[in-house]
Design a protein around this motif. Sequence first.
Motif, PDB file in Angstrom:
ATOM      1  N   PRO A  84       0.813  -1.225   0.000  1.00 35.85           N
ATOM      2  CA  PRO A  84       0.000   0.000   0.000  1.00 35.85           C
ATOM      3  C   PRO A  84       0.841   1.268   0.000  1.00 35.85           C
ATOM      4  O   PRO A  84       0.493   2.247  -0.681  1.00 35.85           O
ATOM      5  CB  PRO A  84      -0.818  -0.126   1.289  1.00 35.85           C
ATOM      6  N   ARG A  85       1.985   1.264   0.745  1.00 39.53           N
ATOM      7  CA  ARG A  85       2.823   2.466   0.757  1.00 39.53           C
ATOM      8  C   ARG A  85       3.442   2.742  -0.615  1.00 39.53           C
ATOM      9  O   ARG A  85       3.542   3.888  -1.066  1.00 39.53           O
ATOM     10  CB  ARG A  85       3.937   2.315   1.810  1.00 39.53           C
ATOM     11  N   LYS A  86       3.842   1.663  -1.295  1.00 39.35           N
ATOM     12  CA  LYS A  86       4.406   1.828  -2.637  1.00 39.35           C
ATOM     13  C   LYS A  86       3.352   2.364  -3.610  1.00 39.35           C
ATOM     14  O   LYS A  86       3.653   3.195  -4.470  1.00 39.35           O
ATOM     15  CB  LYS A  86       4.954   0.488  -3.144  1.00 39.35           C
ATOM     16  N   ILE A  87       2.114   1.860  -3.478  1.00 37.86           N
ATOM     17  CA  ILE A  87       1.032   2.335  -4.357  1.00 37.86           C
ATOM     18  C   ILE A  87       0.751   3.810  -4.089  1.00 37.86           C
ATOM     19  O   ILE A  87       0.568   4.603  -5.030  1.00 37.86           O
ATOM     20  CB  ILE A  87      -0.241   1.479  -4.145  1.00 37.86           C
ATOM     21  N   GLU A  88       0.725   4.202  -2.812  1.00 36.51           N
ATOM     22  CA  GLU A  88       0.517   5.610  -2.475  1.00 36.51           C
ATOM     23  C   GLU A  88       1.596   6.486  -3.118  1.00 36.51           C
ATOM     24  O   GLU A  88       1.303   7.544  -3.699  1.00 36.51           O
ATOM     25  CB  GLU A  88       0.521   5.808  -0.963  1.00 36.51           C
ATOM     26  N   GLU A  89       2.843   6.037  -3.011  1.00 36.59           N
ATOM     27  CA  GLU A  89       3.950   6.805  -3.590  1.00 36.59           C
ATOM     28  C   GLU A  89       3.844   6.875  -5.119  1.00 36.59           C
ATOM     29  O   GLU A  89       4.099   7.919  -5.730  1.00 36.59           O
ATOM     30  CB  GLU A  89       5.282   6.173  -3.185  1.00 36.59           C
ATOM     31  N   PHE A 144       1.145   6.802  -7.024  1.00 37.24           N
ATOM     32  CA  PHE A 144       0.123   7.752  -7.454  1.00 37.24           C
ATOM     33  C   PHE A 144       0.460   9.185  -7.028  1.00 37.24           C
ATOM     34  O   PHE A 144       0.120  10.142  -7.731  1.00 37.24           O
ATOM     35  CB  PHE A 144      -1.248   7.339  -6.918  1.00 37.24           C
ATOM     36  N   SER A 145       1.126   9.331  -5.897  1.00 41.26           N
ATOM     37  CA  SER A 145       1.505  10.667  -5.427  1.00 41.26           C
ATOM     38  C   SER A 145       2.420  11.351  -6.432  1.00 41.26           C
ATOM     39  O   SER A 145       2.304  12.569  -6.674  1.00 41.26           O
ATOM     40  CB  SER A 145       2.196  10.571  -4.065  1.00 41.26           C
ATOM     41  N   ARG A 146       3.319  10.588  -7.051  1.00 45.37           N
ATOM     42  CA  ARG A 146       4.219  11.160  -8.057  1.00 45.37           C
ATOM     43  C   ARG A 146       3.450  11.665  -9.278  1.00 45.37           C
ATOM     44  O   ARG A 146       3.950  12.482 -10.048  1.00 45.37           O
ATOM     45  CB  ARG A 146       5.258  10.117  -8.484  1.00 45.37           C
ATOM     46  N   GLN A 147       2.223  11.153  -9.451  1.00 46.57           N
ATOM     47  CA  GLN A 147       1.393  11.584 -10.583  1.00 46.57           C
ATOM     48  C   GLN A 147       0.375  12.658 -10.177  1.00 46.57           C
ATOM     49  O   GLN A 147      -0.497  13.027 -10.963  1.00 46.57           O
ATOM     50  CB  GLN A 147       0.649  10.378 -11.178  1.00 46.57           C
ATOM     51  N   GLY A 148       0.505  13.117  -8.924  1.00 44.57           N
ATOM     52  CA  GLY A 148      -0.393  14.164  -8.448  1.00 44.57           C
ATOM     53  C   GLY A 148      -1.713  13.662  -7.914  1.00 44.57           C
ATOM     54  O   GLY A 148      -2.640  14.448  -7.684  1.00 44.57           O
ATOM     55  N   ILE A 149      -1.823  12.345  -7.693  1.00 38.96           N
ATOM     56  CA  ILE A 149      -3.059  11.757  -7.155  1.00 38.96           C
ATOM     57  C   ILE A 149      -2.832  11.369  -5.704  1.00 38.96           C
ATOM     58  O   ILE A 149      -1.935  10.589  -5.391  1.00 38.96           O
ATOM     59  CB  ILE A 149      -3.485  10.518  -7.974  1.00 38.96           C
ATOM     60  N   ARG A 150      -3.653  11.913  -4.849  1.00 38.90           N
ATOM     61  CA  ARG A 150      -3.537  11.593  -3.422  1.00 38.90           C
ATOM     62  C   ARG A 150      -4.889  11.143  -2.892  1.00 38.90           C
ATOM     63  O   ARG A 150      -5.828  10.928  -3.637  1.00 38.90           O
ATOM     64  CB  ARG A 150      -3.011  12.815  -2.654  1.00 38.90           C
ATOM     65  N   GLY A 151      -4.979  11.012  -1.591  1.00 44.79           N
ATOM     66  CA  GLY A 151      -6.212  10.608  -0.946  1.00 44.79           C
ATOM     67  C   GLY A 151      -5.984  10.516   0.537  1.00 44.79           C
ATOM     68  O   GLY A 151      -4.869  10.784   1.021  1.00 44.79           O
ATOM     69  N   PRO A 178      -6.774  -3.283   2.677  1.00 43.23           N
ATOM     70  CA  PRO A 178      -5.545  -3.127   1.893  1.00 43.23           C
ATOM     71  C   PRO A 178      -5.798  -3.019   0.390  1.00 43.23           C
ATOM     72  O   PRO A 178      -4.862  -3.026  -0.401  1.00 43.23           O
ATOM     73  CB  PRO A 178      -4.774  -4.412   2.222  1.00 43.23           C
ATOM     74  N   THR A 179      -7.082  -2.932  -0.016  1.00 42.37           N
ATOM     75  CA  THR A 179      -7.434  -2.826  -1.432  1.00 42.37           C
ATOM     76  C   THR A 179      -7.598  -1.365  -1.819  1.00 42.37           C
ATOM     77  O   THR A 179      -8.384  -0.642  -1.200  1.00 42.37           O
ATOM     78  CB  THR A 179      -8.736  -3.583  -1.733  1.00 42.37           C
ATOM     79  N   VAL A 180      -6.865  -0.937  -2.824  1.00 40.43           N
ATOM     80  CA  VAL A 180      -6.923   0.460  -3.257  1.00 40.43           C
ATOM     81  C   VAL A 180      -7.966   0.633  -4.354  1.00 40.43           C
ATOM     82  O   VAL A 180      -8.137  -0.230  -5.224  1.00 40.43           O
ATOM     83  CB  VAL A 180      -5.546   0.947  -3.762  1.00 40.43           C
ATOM     84  N   ARG A 181      -8.683   1.753  -4.273  1.00 40.88           N
ATOM     85  CA  ARG A 181      -9.621   2.112  -5.327  1.00 40.88           C
ATOM     86  C   ARG A 181      -9.338   3.545  -5.752  1.00 40.88           C
ATOM     87  O   ARG A 181      -9.189   4.429  -4.912  1.00 40.88           O
ATOM     88  CB  ARG A 181     -11.074   1.968  -4.855  1.00 40.88           C
ATOM     89  N   LEU A 182      -9.287   3.739  -7.049  1.00 47.59           N
ATOM     90  CA  LEU A 182      -9.075   5.058  -7.631  1.00 47.59           C
ATOM     91  C   LEU A 182     -10.422   5.564  -8.118  1.00 47.59           C
ATOM     92  O   LEU A 182     -11.055   4.945  -8.977  1.00 47.59           O
ATOM     93  CB  LEU A 182      -8.083   4.968  -8.792  1.00 47.59           C
ATOM     94  N   THR A 183     -10.891   6.686  -7.563  1.00 49.04           N
ATOM     95  CA  THR A 183     -12.172   7.230  -8.004  1.00 49.04           C
ATOM     96  C   THR A 183     -11.995   7.916  -9.352  1.00 49.04           C
ATOM     97  O   THR A 183     -11.063   8.677  -9.559  1.00 49.04           O
ATOM     98  CB  THR A 183     -12.741   8.233  -6.987  1.00 49.04           C
ATOM     99  N   VAL A 184     -12.921   7.629 -10.259  1.00 48.44           N
ATOM    100  CA  VAL A 184     -12.871   8.187 -11.616  1.00 48.44           C
ATOM    101  C   VAL A 184     -14.248   8.751 -11.942  1.00 48.44           C
ATOM    102  O   VAL A 184     -15.209   7.992 -12.102  1.00 48.44           O
ATOM    103  CB  VAL A 184     -12.486   7.107 -12.649  1.00 48.44           C
ATOM    104  N   LYS A 215      -0.680   6.390 -15.006  1.00 49.67           N
ATOM    105  CA  LYS A 215      -0.207   5.003 -15.067  1.00 49.67           C
ATOM    106  C   LYS A 215      -0.890   4.220 -13.937  1.00 49.67           C
ATOM    107  O   LYS A 215      -0.664   4.494 -12.760  1.00 49.67           O
ATOM    108  CB  LYS A 215       1.314   4.957 -14.936  1.00 49.67           C
ATOM    109  N   ILE A 216      -1.695   3.230 -14.335  1.00 47.27           N
ATOM    110  CA  ILE A 216      -2.499   2.460 -13.388  1.00 47.27           C
ATOM    111  C   ILE A 216      -1.901   1.063 -13.236  1.00 47.27           C
ATOM    112  O   ILE A 216      -1.840   0.302 -14.208  1.00 47.27           O
ATOM    113  CB  ILE A 216      -3.961   2.331 -13.872  1.00 47.27           C
ATOM    114  N   PRO A 217      -1.445   0.686 -12.032  1.00 51.17           N
ATOM    115  CA  PRO A 217      -0.877  -0.663 -11.835  1.00 51.17           C
ATOM    116  C   PRO A 217      -1.944  -1.751 -11.958  1.00 51.17           C
ATOM    117  O   PRO A 217      -3.118  -1.532 -11.650  1.00 51.17           O
ATOM    118  CB  PRO A 217      -0.328  -0.612 -10.403  1.00 51.17           C
TER     119      PRO A 217
END
Length: 516
Positions: free
Chosen positions: A34-39, A41-48, A104-110, A401-403
């Motif tokens: 989860p920390r790697k996923i946060e990082e 998306f953060s590099r792409q300007g997406i946070r939460g 531990p499941t990430v969801r990206l709102t679109v 970029k979506i993993p």
Amino acid sequence: MEDETTWLSPKAVLLSLMVGFVVAKGMSILWWRPRKIEEHFSRQGIRGPPYHFFIGNVRELSGMMLKASSHPMPFSHNILPRVLSFYHHWRKIYGSTFLVWFGPTVRLTVADPDLIREVFSKSFYEKNETHPLVKQLEGDGLLSLKGEKWARHRKIISPTFHMENLKLLVPVVAKSVTDMVEKWSDTLSESGEIEIDVYEWFQILTEDVITRAAFGSSYEDGRAIFRLQAQQMLLCAEAFQKVFVPGYRFFPTKRNISSWTIDKEIRKLLVKLVERRRTSSGGQTAAKDLLGLMLEASKSSENVTVNDIVEECKTFFFAGKQTTSNLLTWTTILLSMHPEWQAKARDEVLRVCGSRDVPTKDDVVKLKTLSMILNESLRLYPPIVATIRRARADVELGGYKIPSGTELLIPILAVHHDQAIWGNDANEFNPARFADGMARAAKHPLGFMPFGVGVRTCIGQNLAMLHAKLTLAILIQRFTFHLAPSYQHAPTVLMLLYPQHGAPVIFRRSDGQDYR
């Protein structure tokens, strides 16, 4: 003693290695990944909201939803802050595209319609895996199937929902509605009024229609199944309100045992019904109801089993009932709140149907104002308020970029209330926006998606709309109606959008006639 220690050492080492592996794996899944996923998306300007070990954002999310549903709201159609309170709150902080963690499941709102179109149109994205408790309730049918099996079942079932076939159900729906009206008429007050909780009555009505569509002449057998599914839905909702514990659904708790028992009973009733139809048909299963078509397919293909038929029937029962009854409920509430549109719809019904007590299949097609009203109801109060898709591989979406494995949460309700798509009156009831058809109502074709988008568009939408139009036409012919003083406006999600405190409406016979 030395020999005993030597004999135990390999086991102790092995056990230590196993424990170490499990701990390392757990830490990877529950913390490092989860920390790697946060990082990423953060590099792409997406946070939460920040991820919390094991539970993600479930605690904050549940707290916001519970607080929002703890009291009714004013008579307004701006329901997003109450129904999807977590999305409404975090969107203001992080923008419309942000991360939210369900455990531990990430969801990206679109919520951007251009991105939504890409998600629904490309094969890189698939329907996410249905939660086991939900799958047990709604069946392992079209709603949850994927790939070749989904395509095969969709092809088999499609003829049930062809418009020409559905029109044959018009007399069936009309009979069910007029039977309901007769029961109301028997209890009218001296002033010609009656208070009805339409949420409850429309569920009963829809059960009757759905069972006829599924089983034809065997529709009576479906009623017991609906009752059991209603019990199972409540148990499922209770389970989701509890703290998340992995594997909890396997524990022999009182709730789980009840759920298992109900599921076995539903399956037993459906298998019995399938076998009875197979035997009574004498090998001829030409009927175009759902059961007849599935049985016909099972004769010519080993890929369609009795279990497949049972699961599709469960899906049809659950989805068909909930979607249509909720559409009827919210549309009746809206017409009660907006009597000017109720009057317009009544004028149209009386003009089109003339002196006929019951609209014909040709009449239903001509009820344009009712179609506009139903579409506006679906826009403001869509049965499904959000849907989820899953990235099957590493993909690029609108430059992001979506993993692989990332889930995409599409907030249908937010899109339906978006002022950029619908204008400044997005939160107002205005059926006239659909006067020139759905294509011209919104500023983007993906601004309206109450039944989904693309190949997985709800197969039963024509049945739902036909049923709703005919029901409302018959009611509008006979009654004027308004909200009861006890009505509390409280849209809430329990699988689908529903009125938390019921929907009491006062009906008054409009012309003094007793349609019996």
